[in-house]
Motif scaffolding. Structure first.
Motif: not given
Length: 104
Positions: A3-6, A68-71, A93-94
């Protein structure tokens, strides 16, 4: 999956900062992670994210956005605007690329 995150820090005074990064979620996936995540137009209550499609031969159907892990959203574009942020708060965010045949 990869995944990519910011991480986004929404400032209380119309300022903001952001730190894009790439993480590997440790799972196996046939599709790569989004590339070159950029955080643009950081405002106290909104932020715009953009990224490049993963490299490789796997076809991308779209992207899922997580907080937070929730779509929280899905998009077929390589950009997304997040609104409703609270000033002075840090958000992470991911972004996960979804392959054709996977659930978007």
């Amino acid at each position: 999956p990869a995944v990519a995150s910011a991480q986004i820090n929404s400032g209380p005074d119309n300022s903001g900062s952001a730190t894009p990064g790439i993480t590997n979620g440790g799972g196996q996936t046939s599709i790569g992670k989004p590339e070159r995540v950029k955080v643009k137009d950081v405002q106290p209550t909104m932020v715009a994210l953009s990224w490049k499609a993963p490299k490789g031969d796997a076809e991308v159907a779209g992207y899922n956005i997580y907080y937070n892990g929730d779509e929280i959203a899905s998009t077929k574009k390589t950009r997304f605007t997040i609104e409703g942020l609270s000033p002075g708060t840090t958000y992470t965010y991911t972004i996960r690329a979804v392959g054709v045949g996977d659930e978007l």
